[in-house]
Design a protein around this motif. Structure first.
Motif, PDB file in Angstrom:
ATOM      1  N   VAL A 197       0.862  -1.180   0.000  1.00 25.25           N
ATOM      2  CA  VAL A 197       0.000   0.000   0.000  1.00 25.25           C
ATOM      3  C   VAL A 197       0.901   1.234   0.000  1.00 25.25           C
ATOM      4  CG1 VAL A 197      -1.826   1.249   1.183  1.00 25.25           C
ATOM      5  CG2 VAL A 197      -1.797  -1.258   1.219  1.00 25.25           C
ATOM      6  N   ALA A 198       0.928   1.941  -1.132  1.00 24.66           N
ATOM      7  CA  ALA A 198       1.872   3.041  -1.328  1.00 24.66           C
ATOM      8  C   ALA A 198       1.261   4.375  -0.910  1.00 24.66           C
ATOM      9  CB  ALA A 198       2.334   3.082  -2.779  1.00 24.66           C
ATOM     10  N   CYS A 199       0.920   4.449   0.369  1.00 25.53           N
ATOM     11  CA  CYS A 199       0.475   5.716   0.965  1.00 25.53           C
ATOM     12  C   CYS A 199       1.144   5.819   2.322  1.00 25.53           C
ATOM     13  CB  CYS A 199      -1.039   5.763   1.112  1.00 25.53           C
ATOM     14  SG  CYS A 199      -1.627   7.211   2.036  1.00 25.53           S
ATOM     15  N   TYR A 200       1.809   6.938   2.589  1.00 25.55           N
ATOM     16  CA  TYR A 200       2.568   7.046   3.829  1.00 25.55           C
ATOM     17  C   TYR A 200       1.665   7.478   4.978  1.00 25.55           C
ATOM     18  CZ  TYR A 200       6.781   7.011   6.542  1.00 25.55           C
ATOM     19  OH  TYR A 200       7.750   6.668   7.470  1.00 25.55           O
ATOM     20  N   SER A 201       0.996   6.493   5.536  1.00 21.51           N
ATOM     21  CA  SER A 201       0.115   6.684   6.689  1.00 21.51           C
ATOM     22  C   SER A 201      -0.145   5.297   7.246  1.00 21.51           C
ATOM     23  CB  SER A 201      -1.202   7.335   6.267  1.00 21.51           C
ATOM     24  OG  SER A 201      -1.947   6.452   5.439  1.00 21.51           O
ATOM     25  N   ARG A 202      -0.799   5.239   8.394  1.00 19.22           N
ATOM     26  CA  ARG A 202      -1.278   3.935   8.859  1.00 19.22           C
ATOM     27  C   ARG A 202      -2.575   3.666   8.130  1.00 19.22           C
ATOM     28  NH1 ARG A 202      -1.207   1.729  14.990  1.00 19.22           N
ATOM     29  NH2 ARG A 202      -0.713  -0.297  14.163  1.00 19.22           N
ATOM     30  N   HIS A 203      -2.431   3.336   6.862  1.00 18.21           N
ATOM     31  CA  HIS A 203      -3.567   3.268   5.961  1.00 18.21           C
ATOM     32  C   HIS A 203      -4.452   2.073   6.302  1.00 18.21           C
ATOM     33  CE1 HIS A 203      -5.929   3.427   2.300  1.00 18.21           C
ATOM     34  NE2 HIS A 203      -5.380   4.607   2.043  1.00 18.21           N
ATOM     35  N   PRO A 204      -5.760   2.280   6.392  1.00 15.07           N
ATOM     36  CA  PRO A 204      -6.666   1.177   6.741  1.00 15.07           C
ATOM     37  C   PRO A 204      -6.599  -0.010   5.797  1.00 15.07           C
ATOM     38  CG  PRO A 204      -7.802   3.284   6.929  1.00 15.07           C
ATOM     39  CD  PRO A 204      -6.474   3.570   6.301  1.00 15.07           C
ATOM     40  N   ILE A 252       3.907   1.354   2.993  1.00 16.43           N
ATOM     41  CA  ILE A 252       5.248   1.954   2.939  1.00 16.43           C
ATOM     42  C   ILE A 252       5.606   2.606   4.274  1.00 16.43           C
ATOM     43  CG2 ILE A 252       5.208   2.232   0.440  1.00 16.43           C
ATOM     44  CD1 ILE A 252       4.531   5.163   0.815  1.00 16.43           C
ATOM     45  N   PHE A 253       4.609   3.047   5.034  1.00 19.72           N
ATOM     46  CA  PHE A 253       4.875   3.590   6.368  1.00 19.72           C
ATOM     47  C   PHE A 253       5.469   2.505   7.267  1.00 19.72           C
ATOM     48  CE2 PHE A 253       2.980   3.551  10.671  1.00 19.72           C
ATOM     49  CZ  PHE A 253       3.726   4.562  11.252  1.00 19.72           C
ATOM     50  N   GLU A 254       4.765   1.381   7.381  1.00 27.13           N
ATOM     51  CA  GLU A 254       5.218   0.306   8.268  1.00 27.13           C
ATOM     52  C   GLU A 254       6.598  -0.205   7.854  1.00 27.13           C
ATOM     53  OE1 GLU A 254       0.709   0.307   8.373  1.00 27.13           O
ATOM     54  OE2 GLU A 254       2.255   0.526   6.843  1.00 27.13           O
ATOM     55  N   ALA A 255       6.797  -0.375   6.544  1.00 27.57           N
ATOM     56  CA  ALA A 255       8.074  -0.902   6.056  1.00 27.57           C
ATOM     57  C   ALA A 255       9.222   0.052   6.354  1.00 27.57           C
ATOM     58  CB  ALA A 255       7.990  -1.174   4.556  1.00 27.57           C
ATOM     59  N   SER A 256       8.980   1.352   6.227  1.00 29.58           N
ATOM     60  CA  SER A 256      10.064   2.307   6.480  1.00 29.58           C
ATOM     61  C   SER A 256      10.421   2.370   7.955  1.00 29.58           C
ATOM     62  CB  SER A 256       9.675   3.700   5.968  1.00 29.58           C
ATOM     63  OG  SER A 256       8.727   4.322   6.810  1.00 29.58           O
ATOM     64  N   VAL A 257       9.430   2.264   8.835  1.00 22.46           N
ATOM     65  CA  VAL A 257       9.712   2.269  10.269  1.00 22.46           C
ATOM     66  C   VAL A 257      10.524   1.035  10.653  1.00 22.46           C
ATOM     67  CG1 VAL A 257       8.686   2.138  12.570  1.00 22.46           C
ATOM     68  CG2 VAL A 257       7.722   3.680  10.865  1.00 22.46           C
ATOM     69  N   VAL A 283      15.564   6.486   3.955  1.00 23.40           N
ATOM     70  CA  VAL A 283      14.735   5.295   3.774  1.00 23.40           C
ATOM     71  C   VAL A 283      13.532   5.621   2.899  1.00 23.40           C
ATOM     72  CG1 VAL A 283      13.418   3.488   4.937  1.00 23.40           C
ATOM     73  CG2 VAL A 283      15.452   4.463   6.040  1.00 23.40           C
ATOM     74  N   ASP A 284      13.501   5.029   1.723  1.00 21.26           N
ATOM     75  CA  ASP A 284      12.364   5.125   0.817  1.00 21.26           C
ATOM     76  C   ASP A 284      11.418   3.972   1.147  1.00 21.26           C
ATOM     77  OD1 ASP A 284      10.614   4.756  -1.374  1.00 21.26           O
ATOM     78  OD2 ASP A 284      12.024   5.690  -2.750  1.00 21.26           O
ATOM     79  N   GLY A 285      10.218   4.289   1.601  1.00 22.64           N
ATOM     80  CA  GLY A 285       9.283   3.257   2.030  1.00 22.64           C
ATOM     81  C   GLY A 285       8.848   2.313   0.920  1.00 22.64           C
ATOM     82  N   VAL A 286       8.858   2.796  -0.331  1.00 22.43           N
ATOM     83  CA  VAL A 286       8.485   1.932  -1.452  1.00 22.43           C
ATOM     84  C   VAL A 286       9.528   0.822  -1.617  1.00 22.43           C
ATOM     85  CG1 VAL A 286       8.033   1.828  -3.928  1.00 22.43           C
ATOM     86  CG2 VAL A 286       7.237   3.798  -2.595  1.00 22.43           C
ATOM     87  N   LYS A 287      10.807   1.201  -1.600  1.00 21.30           N
ATOM     88  CA  LYS A 287      11.875   0.201  -1.698  1.00 21.30           C
ATOM     89  C   LYS A 287      11.862  -0.723  -0.483  1.00 21.30           C
ATOM     90  CE  LYS A 287      14.944   3.350  -4.241  1.00 21.30           C
ATOM     91  NZ  LYS A 287      16.235   4.073  -4.213  1.00 21.30           N
ATOM     92  N   ALA A 288      11.693  -0.130   0.686  1.00 21.01           N
ATOM     93  CA  ALA A 288      11.676  -0.932   1.909  1.00 21.01           C
ATOM     94  C   ALA A 288      10.516  -1.921   1.888  1.00 21.01           C
ATOM     95  CB  ALA A 288      11.568  -0.017   3.124  1.00 21.01           C
ATOM     96  N   GLY A 289       9.364  -1.477   1.381  1.00 23.68           N
ATOM     97  CA  GLY A 289       8.197  -2.353   1.337  1.00 23.68           C
ATOM     98  C   GLY A 289       8.395  -3.546   0.427  1.00 23.68           C
ATOM     99  N   VAL A 290       8.962  -3.299  -0.747  1.00 28.50           N
ATOM    100  CA  VAL A 290       9.216  -4.408  -1.676  1.00 28.50           C
ATOM    101  C   VAL A 290      10.220  -5.392  -1.082  1.00 28.50           C
ATOM    102  CG1 VAL A 290      10.289  -4.980  -3.883  1.00 28.50           C
ATOM    103  CG2 VAL A 290       8.568  -3.186  -3.770  1.00 28.50           C
ATOM    104  N   ALA A 291      11.278  -4.866  -0.456  1.00 29.98           N
ATOM    105  CA  ALA A 291      12.283  -5.743   0.144  1.00 29.98           C
ATOM    106  C   ALA A 291      11.677  -6.613   1.241  1.00 29.98           C
ATOM    107  CB  ALA A 291      13.425  -4.904   0.713  1.00 29.98           C
ATOM    108  N   LEU A 292      10.820  -6.009   2.062  1.00 28.98           N
ATOM    109  CA  LEU A 292      10.183  -6.767   3.139  1.00 28.98           C
ATOM    110  C   LEU A 292       9.257  -7.848   2.586  1.00 28.98           C
ATOM    111  CD1 LEU A 292       9.452  -7.234   6.116  1.00 28.98           C
ATOM    112  CD2 LEU A 292       7.783  -5.375   5.903  1.00 28.98           C
TER     113      LEU A 292
END
Length: 285
Positions: free
Chosen positions: A84-91, A123-128, A267-276
């Protein structure tokens, strides 16, 4: 039999942009291509219209989830992981996890339940999570976020506190023991990151980055110590900030000097998210 790179199945990732901006979705493609992961198959989803053109508050995020979820549910069986490519705790993160769990249970009924899991992150969770892996909290190091509109300063403080099981002081400030040094914003919304002149966007990104670093600076008389900061990771707090890492890096150099700036990870959350997601999918978790 040991699987080689050639025989390992692709990880099918659906990259979800929950706003209606196709420009923002298109901006994600080269970022993911640069990761050079030949075993990953990307598919991109943009919110149906009418929808939310720019997610500028938690309320926008909630509304975008209501709009997107009905269109996403039929796509779940055809993908292994979802970003989910929105930087928030997206529902949508929680909602998609719930729907994926239903599919996994149905697919593994009467079996040991292995091999059918689908994975979801934002992307928020992955970047944190990535930031926590990069800092040395024993040394008091932490991370900060550079985001868009001012509403996110308090909203992301609350989001980080909820995600990590911490709480702030109620005014958008971290607690004394928090590894999160807070969020500073550019004053721009997500669409303005693309629409405004590049120099103006870059300048606002740099100003916000310097403010984040100052949150972690030690207050001593020595100029040498003043140039140090406990902030060792800075998250790009918007999917629309792809390609702006260089502005953040330049701000680190100007604020801290070349040597100290080398210790700050961007930290780019998009890259971090894909890696995770790839790690979870390929390890069979």
């Amino acid at each position: 039999m040991t699987m080689t790179m050639e025989t390992t199945p692709n990880v099918r990732i659906l990259v979800i942009n929950p706003n209606t901006s196709t420009h923002m979705t298109d901006a994600l493609r080269p970022v993911l291509e640069d990761l050079q992961m030949p075993f990953v198959q990307y598919t991109f989803f943009t919110s149906p219209t009418p929808g939310i053109p720019s997610i500028n508050s938690p309320e926008d995020a909630a509304e975008s989830a209501e709009i997107c979820l009905p269109s996403l549910i039929p796509l779940l069986p055809h993908h292994d992981a979802f970003l989910v490519a929105c930087y928030s705790r997206h529902p949508l993160v929680t909602q998609l996890k719930r729907e994926c769990k239903k599919l996994s249970r149905a697919a593994t009924a009467g079996s040991e339940g292995r091999g059918a899991n689908k994975h979801v992150t934002g992307i928020f969770e992955a970047s944190v999570l990535s930031s926590l892996a990069l800092i040395d909290d024993a040394e008091g190091e932490g991370f900060g976020i550079v985001s868009t509109g001012k509403v996110w300063e308090k909203a992301l403080q609350t989001a980080v506190g909820g995600f990590l099981g911490e709480s702030g002081d109620g005014d958008g400030n971290p607690t004394e023991k928090s590894r999160f040094y807070g969020c500073e914003t550019t004053g721009l919304n997500a669409s303005e990151l693309h629409d405004l002149p590049a120099d103006q966007v870059r300048g606002k990104m740099m100003e916000a980055t310097k403010r984040v670093l100052r949150r972690g600076q030690q207050q001593h008389a020595s100029e040498e110590i003043k140039s140090k900061s406990k902030v060792k990771a800075i998250c790009l707090g918007c999917a629309g900030m792809v390609g702006l890492e260089d502005a953040v890096r330049q701000a680190c150099v100007e604020e801290l000097g070349h040597e100290e700036a080398k210790d700050v990870c961007i930290v780019d959350g998009v890259k971090a998210g894909v890696a995770l997601l790839c790690s979870l999918a390929r390890t069979g978790f």
